[in-house]
Scaffold this motif. Structure first.
Motif, mmCIF file in Angstrom:
data_model
loop_
_atom_site.group_PDB
_atom_site.id
_atom_site.type_symbol
_atom_site.label_atom_id
_atom_site.label_comp_id
_atom_site.label_asym_id
_atom_site.label_seq_id
_atom_site.Cartn_x
_atom_site.Cartn_y
_atom_site.Cartn_z
ATOM 1 N N LEU A 51 0.819 -1.213 0.000
ATOM 2 C CA LEU A 51 0.000 0.000 0.000
ATOM 3 C C LEU A 51 0.858 1.271 0.000
ATOM 4 O O LEU A 51 0.680 2.126 -0.878
ATOM 5 N N PRO A 52 1.808 1.407 0.950
ATOM 6 C CA PRO A 52 2.655 2.606 0.899
ATOM 7 C C PRO A 52 3.466 2.682 -0.392
ATOM 8 O O PRO A 52 3.738 3.779 -0.894
ATOM 9 N N LEU A 53 3.820 1.516 -0.935
ATOM 10 C CA LEU A 53 4.571 1.493 -2.190
ATOM 11 C C LEU A 53 3.722 2.081 -3.314
ATOM 12 O O LEU A 53 4.187 2.923 -4.095
ATOM 13 N N ALA A 54 2.455 1.642 -3.362
ATOM 14 C CA ALA A 54 1.536 2.159 -4.383
ATOM 15 C C ALA A 54 1.363 3.667 -4.205
ATOM 16 O O ALA A 54 1.386 4.429 -5.181
ATOM 17 N N GLU A 55 1.244 4.106 -2.960
ATOM 18 C CA GLU A 55 1.062 5.531 -2.693
ATOM 19 C C GLU A 55 2.289 6.325 -3.110
ATOM 20 O O GLU A 55 2.192 7.412 -3.664
ATOM 21 N N TRP A 81 -3.134 1.057 -12.702
ATOM 22 C CA TRP A 81 -3.311 -0.249 -12.062
ATOM 23 C C TRP A 81 -3.100 -0.145 -10.544
ATOM 24 O O TRP A 81 -3.840 -0.725 -9.746
ATOM 25 N N LEU A 82 -2.089 0.628 -10.147
ATOM 26 C CA LEU A 82 -1.802 0.769 -8.717
ATOM 27 C C LEU A 82 -2.926 1.533 -8.009
ATOM 28 O O LEU A 82 -3.243 1.239 -6.851
ATOM 29 N N ALA A 83 -3.536 2.492 -8.716
ATOM 30 C CA ALA A 83 -4.659 3.220 -8.126
ATOM 31 C C ALA A 83 -5.816 2.255 -7.876
ATOM 32 O O ALA A 83 -6.455 2.284 -6.818
ATOM 33 N N TYR A 84 -6.027 1.365 -8.843
ATOM 34 C CA TYR A 84 -7.070 0.352 -8.694
ATOM 35 C C TYR A 84 -6.738 -0.577 -7.525
ATOM 36 O O TYR A 84 -7.581 -0.886 -6.677
ATOM 37 N N LEU A 85 -5.476 -1.010 -7.480
ATOM 38 C CA LEU A 85 -5.024 -1.894 -6.405
ATOM 39 C C LEU A 85 -5.241 -1.220 -5.050
ATOM 40 O O LEU A 85 -5.722 -1.832 -4.096
ATOM 41 N N LYS A 86 -4.900 0.067 -5.001
ATOM 42 C CA LYS A 86 -5.031 0.810 -3.751
ATOM 43 C C LYS A 86 -6.493 0.818 -3.296
ATOM 44 O O LYS A 86 -6.787 0.568 -2.123
ATOM 45 N N SER A 87 -7.416 1.072 -4.234
ATOM 46 C CA SER A 87 -8.831 1.105 -3.875
ATOM 47 C C SER A 87 -9.289 -0.273 -3.399
ATOM 48 O O SER A 87 -10.057 -0.383 -2.458
ATOM 49 N N CYS A 88 -8.780 -1.322 -4.028
ATOM 50 C CA CYS A 88 -9.141 -2.679 -3.606
ATOM 51 C C CYS A 88 -8.643 -2.957 -2.197
ATOM 52 O O CYS A 88 -9.293 -3.645 -1.407
ATOM 53 N N LEU A 89 -7.456 -2.421 -1.876
ATOM 54 C CA LEU A 89 -6.873 -2.681 -0.564
ATOM 55 C C LEU A 89 -7.606 -1.894 0.523
ATOM 56 O O LEU A 89 -7.672 -2.333 1.669
ATOM 57 N N ASP A 104 -4.574 -10.472 -2.877
ATOM 58 C CA ASP A 104 -3.991 -11.376 -3.879
ATOM 59 C C ASP A 104 -3.139 -10.594 -4.871
ATOM 60 O O ASP A 104 -2.013 -10.981 -5.193
ATOM 61 N N MET A 105 -3.693 -9.483 -5.344
ATOM 62 C CA MET A 105 -2.963 -8.694 -6.348
ATOM 63 C C MET A 105 -1.687 -8.122 -5.738
ATOM 64 O O MET A 105 -0.639 -8.094 -6.381
ATOM 65 N N ALA A 106 -1.784 -7.675 -4.480
ATOM 66 C CA ALA A 106 -0.612 -7.119 -3.811
ATOM 67 C C ALA A 106 0.463 -8.185 -3.644
ATOM 68 O O ALA A 106 1.650 -7.932 -3.871
ATOM 69 N N ALA A 107 0.027 -9.395 -3.291
ATOM 70 C CA ALA A 107 0.988 -10.484 -3.103
ATOM 71 C C ALA A 107 1.686 -10.809 -4.416
ATOM 72 O O ALA A 107 2.894 -11.060 -4.454
ATOM 73 N N ARG A 108 0.910 -10.772 -5.509
ATOM 74 C CA ARG A 108 1.514 -11.075 -6.808
ATOM 75 C C ARG A 108 2.506 -10.007 -7.222
ATOM 76 O O ARG A 108 3.543 -10.297 -7.785
ATOM 77 N N LEU A 109 2.172 -8.761 -6.946
ATOM 78 C CA LEU A 109 3.097 -7.672 -7.275
ATOM 79 C C LEU A 109 4.390 -7.837 -6.472
ATOM 80 O O LEU A 109 5.485 -7.708 -7.016
ATOM 81 N N ALA A 110 4.237 -8.171 -5.183
ATOM 82 C CA ALA A 110 5.420 -8.366 -4.342
ATOM 83 C C ALA A 110 6.282 -9.499 -4.891
ATOM 84 O O ALA A 110 7.509 -9.400 -4.932
ATOM 85 N N LEU A 111 5.619 -10.563 -5.372
ATOM 86 C CA LEU A 111 6.360 -11.704 -5.921
ATOM 87 C C LEU A 111 7.105 -11.299 -7.191
ATOM 88 O O LEU A 111 8.247 -11.703 -7.414
#
Lengths: 266, 202, 202
Positions: A51-55, A81-89, A104-111
């Protein structure tokens, strides 16, 4: 250090987390930049907070926009995409959903970041190996006296393809063939007329019985009409059909002979 | 009479003594600039020889010397000791400096092979630049592998024997850290179901 | 004061130990393509070394081995022991590159098979040299296909199973499509569109 050293990780573009001054040119795409930002969290990539990474990334894009710095499209796609991810989180997870959850999406990005980082380190390790011709050397004067000389040809698929594209016209080449004009056969026309007239009693136009796909194209139409005409004459000669034409150039009409017999009998 | 002739035959085909076999393997390997597989060495030695044993003894004999016997690219080769590289470097051909993109692409192909271009792009997060793969193929470190049996049957890329020889690797399984990366789940099949992950490349 | 500094200098430029010098001379001579004179070896070794001594000890060490250090016209060189020369004679693989004409002809046959000689010449824009097709046939990459059912019934050429094997293709249908490879950035600059240049065949 060998002359063929690659850019070390330490030489990578600097990224100041406070001022967010980023030299976009120094990065190989948005994922590379995200990885550099993730490093500023100073934790194992496995435990990165997405989340902070996306921000941080979105803040960077916002800043670039305010400074009227043009970002390449892929940086903007990543931002969306990150804005969408942020809203999902941030939003509460829906009970039932086919969409992957924000976690799930955050975990995949981290991977993905971890995998890119792993490949970075692997490439550095690879380049740091003792390399032939730079760190270790082969026998300078091989003494192979070839008597039963076996030649191994050094040519691969890539050579073949390069050669082929060098030949500018090759891809478009077709062997020369004299094209025979397409002909609709008289036999075929007779078959077709017999079949068509078998279920009719009244007069109908000859052309109506010719195949539609032949009538659609000029050259084929000529052949179909000619053969149809010859076939109708042949059938008339054999006493199977009657032909009629109201005047010159009027449509040629055709009907089966048995229709005439039925008519006269009536 | 027939017994004597058999003994003669035995003598004719008897393998040379171990010390002699070691000398032979030494000469064969020393004479070649390229690595030789055990099969190639066996084919050149007299029948009944034990090249494997000869090589083991040779490798021990040369341990710590200025020249060492190393296992590389599926075979064996004599190479100068790495700590003495500085003595020969003046004769070394100056090699092109590889770009970061080229080095990373090479590593991805080495660790993920066989790998498609799309997969390389997915890992790097950028579109493969024209010329990067071309350069690696030109260097003879990478070549086309078997097509992937998925829709579209995309071409894959793999590393070559010349790659192994250049980087002093016995085989692609001996890449540094390969097992750890595998254990960490970083080398498996693509992790992203299409359209769900972060954007790959424009 | 000046004495201490001199001692420092001595330490800085101290020659490596004799064993180390021997290793160095060994590596230098091994990697050299030409025999090296004592002066040349001296120039490559650290200052204060004794290459003469190192070479003497090396020559002793290699005496009776499969490889010996010998003095030849130009200086010192490693050479296979003369009694093992017979082992070298079988070392018999050379790599050669196919001529441009041969690669192009092969590519045309692969993509257009079955194709006649006249068609090959038309595509390449030059008369096929006798040797080119002969070589490809000799390599067993190309063979005669069915005769073309046109006037004169010319012979055609097709690729063989050995061709598929060499290029790692399951079948001739698996030749990569040109568009696909262009997309992969493998084919460099796009070629000129066909049919716009000067006529090819006379």
């Amino acid at each position: 250090m060998s002359p063929l050293e690659t850019t070390d990780v330490a030489e990578r573009p600097a990224l100041d987390p406070d001022t967010l001054t980023v030299d976009v040119d120094g990065f190989e795409g948005p994922l590379d930049m995200l990885l550099a930002m993730a490093r500023t969290q100073k934790v194992d990539l496995r435990r990165i907070s997405v989340l902070p990474l996306a921000e941080q990334y979105l803040a960077f894009v916002e800043r670039a926009r305010s400074k009227r710095i043009e970002l390449a499209a892929d940086y903007l796609v990543m931002a969306a995409w990150l804005a969408y991810l942020k809203s999902c989180l941030l939003l509460p997870a829906e009970e039932v959903s086919d969409e992957p959850s924000g976690e799930d999406m955050a975990a995949r990005l981290a991977l993905r970041l971890e995998r890119l980082d792993a490949m970075r380190r692997a490439s550095a390790e690879l380049m740091a190996r003792d390399r032939l011709g730079q760190d270790v050397f082969a026998r300078g004067a091989p003494e192979t006296v070839a008597v039963n000389r076996q030649v191994r040809w050094r040519v691969g698929l890539a050579d073949l393809l390069r050669a082929y594209t060098r030949l500018g016209s090759a891809a478009h080449y077709r062997p020369l063939q004299i094209e025979r004009p397409e002909v609709y056969g008289v036999e075929a026309a007779m078959e077709r007329l017999r079949a068509a007239l078998g279920v009719r009693l009244d007069w109908s136009a000859l052309v109506a019985h010719l195949p539609a796909d032949w009538l659609a194209v000029a050259e084929r139409r000529r052949s179909a009409v000619a053969s149809g005409f010859v076939a109708s004459l042949e059938l008339a000669k054999r006493g199977e059909v009657d032909l009629r034409q109201a005047e010159a150039f009027a449509p040629l009409m055709i009907r089966p002979r048995r229709a005439a017999t039925a008519e006269s009998a009536a | 009479m027939s017994g004597a002739s058999e003994a003669d035959m035995d003598a004719l085909f008897a393998a040379p003594p171990a010390v002699e076999q070691e000398r032979m393997a030494e000469a064969i390997l020393f004479a070649s600039a390229e690595p030789l597989s055990l099969a190639e060495i066996t084919a050149r030695m007299p029948m009944g020889s034990d090249p494997g044993g000869a090589i083991t003894r040779l490798a021990e004999r040369y341990a710590g010397r200025g020249v060492r016997l190393v296992e590389v690219a599926g075979g064996w080769a004599f190479r100068t000791a790495p700590d003495l590289g500085f003595l020969m470097r003046r004769e070394a051909e100056v090699t092109r400096r590889l770009s970061r993109a080229a080095v990373e692409t090479l590593a991805i192909i080495a660790y993920h092979q066989p790998v498609t271009r799309v997969e390389i792009e997915e890992i790097r997060g950028v579109a493969a630049s024209r010329g990067t793969l071309d350069l690696l193929i030109e260097l003879d470190w990478v070549c086309l592998g078997p097509r992937r049996e998925t829709p579209g049957r995309p071409a894959t890329f793999v590393t070559t024997a010349a790659f192994l020889e250049h980087f002093g690797l016995p085989s692609a399984k001996d890449l540094p850290g390969l097992e750890e990366l595998k254990a960490a789940g970083l080398l498996g099949a693509p992790t992203e179901p299409a359209g769900q992950g972060a954007p790959i490349a424009p």
